[in-house]
Design a protein around this motif. Structure first.
Motif, PDB file in Angstrom:
ATOM      1  N   UNK A  27       0.868  -1.168   0.000  1.00 36.20           N
ATOM      2  CA  UNK A  27       0.000   0.000   0.000  1.00 36.20           C
ATOM      3  C   UNK A  27       0.909   1.223   0.000  1.00 36.20           C
ATOM      4  N   UNK A  28       1.342   1.637  -1.181  1.00 34.71           N
ATOM      5  CA  UNK A  28       2.361   2.678  -1.309  1.00 34.71           C
ATOM      6  C   UNK A  28       1.886   4.034  -0.787  1.00 34.71           C
ATOM      7  N   UNK A  29       0.589   4.258  -0.797  1.00 36.86           N
ATOM      8  CA  UNK A  29       0.078   5.532  -0.297  1.00 36.86           C
ATOM      9  C   UNK A  29       0.294   5.687   1.207  1.00 36.86           C
ATOM     10  N   UNK A  30       0.548   4.573   1.897  1.00 34.01           N
ATOM     11  CA  UNK A  30       0.752   4.614   3.352  1.00 34.01           C
ATOM     12  C   UNK A  30       2.230   4.594   3.734  1.00 34.01           C
ATOM     13  N   UNK A  31       3.122   4.486   2.748  1.00 33.60           N
ATOM     14  CA  UNK A  31       4.556   4.508   3.050  1.00 33.60           C
ATOM     15  C   UNK A  31       4.917   5.853   3.682  1.00 33.60           C
ATOM     16  N   UNK A  32       5.860   5.822   4.630  1.00 33.83           N
ATOM     17  CA  UNK A  32       6.286   7.058   5.289  1.00 33.83           C
ATOM     18  C   UNK A  32       7.791   7.053   5.515  1.00 33.83           C
ATOM     19  N   UNK A  33       8.330   8.261   5.646  1.00 28.77           N
ATOM     20  CA  UNK A  33       9.731   8.415   6.009  1.00 28.77           C
ATOM     21  C   UNK A  33       9.815   9.412   7.149  1.00 28.77           C
ATOM     22  N   UNK A  34      10.611   9.103   8.152  1.00 30.23           N
ATOM     23  CA  UNK A  34      10.722   9.948   9.329  1.00 30.23           C
ATOM     24  C   UNK A  34      12.168  10.402   9.503  1.00 30.23           C
TER      25      UNK A  34
END
Length: 201
Positions: free
Chosen positions: A181-188
């Motif tokens: 689910x690429x729309x939910x990928x995140x980077x912090x």
């Protein structure tokens, strides 16, 4: 391969024609559009979805969404069955695209054979997706069993990297029902931690 092996039309008879196909398995359905120009297959689009209650209504709806969103349409669209309000839809396409488009449901001959081929193409795609979904479901069942959990619906995975303890960055990837689910990928970006005797969590 079947499309390439069997020449069903002579050059020019399908100068600007789309052929719509529909197929379904016990789990999935597929809507396919084959684009012909000069008698040659140039491209193919397809969309798979859950089984509809009414296949004809589903194809009618997808057909309208497909062409109205593109803002263009061919001279002829060959269909596996008649769609609701076809005459009104033809008028709407003419107004939007600036050219006449005819919707036809061929009963015999080369055009009917092309629709049958599009239907076969759609069925094969639905079967491929169904097989993949069954494989994913089996993998999730096995993972749940190994972890003594219910089969996981959502999986989040984190990776944290740094350069000699600085510039700390974390990444998260998400899978739902075994699919990315690429729309939910995140980077912090994590602020550097100051040295201290005791960390508070």
């Amino acid at each position: 391969e079947a499309l390439g092996q069997k020449q069903l039309v002579t050059a020019g008879t399908l100068a600007d024609t789309d052929v719509i196909g529909y197929g379904q398995t016990e789990a999935k359905a597929c809507f396919t559009v084959l684009h012909y120009c000069g008698g040659n297959l140039l491209d193919k689009d397809f969309e798979t979805f859950s089984l509809p209650d009414d296949p004809e209504a589903a194809v009618s709806s997808l057909l309208k969404q497909y062409y109205l969103s593109r803002g263009s349409a061919p001279k002829i669209v060959l269909l596996p069955f008649a769609v609701e309000d076809s005459a009104l839809f033809e008028q709407l396409l003419e107004q939007q695209c600036g050219r006449k488009t005819r919707l036809r449901v061929p009963q015999r001959g080369d055009n009917a054979a092309l629709v049958a081929l599009a239907n076969k193409n759609a069925l094969e795609e639905a079967e491929r997706i169904s097989s993949r979904d069954e494989k994913i479901s089996g993998t999730l069942q096995l993972l749940g069993k190994m972890l003594s959990l219910d089969p996981p619906r959502r999986i989040e995975s984190f990776d944290i990297s740094n350069i000699s303890g600085t510039d700390i960055v974390a990444s998260m990837v998400v899978f739902e029902d075994g699919k990315p689910k690429r729309s939910a990928y995140k980077r912090f970006k994590i602020d550097n931690l100051k040295e201290q005797d005791d960390y508070e969590y």
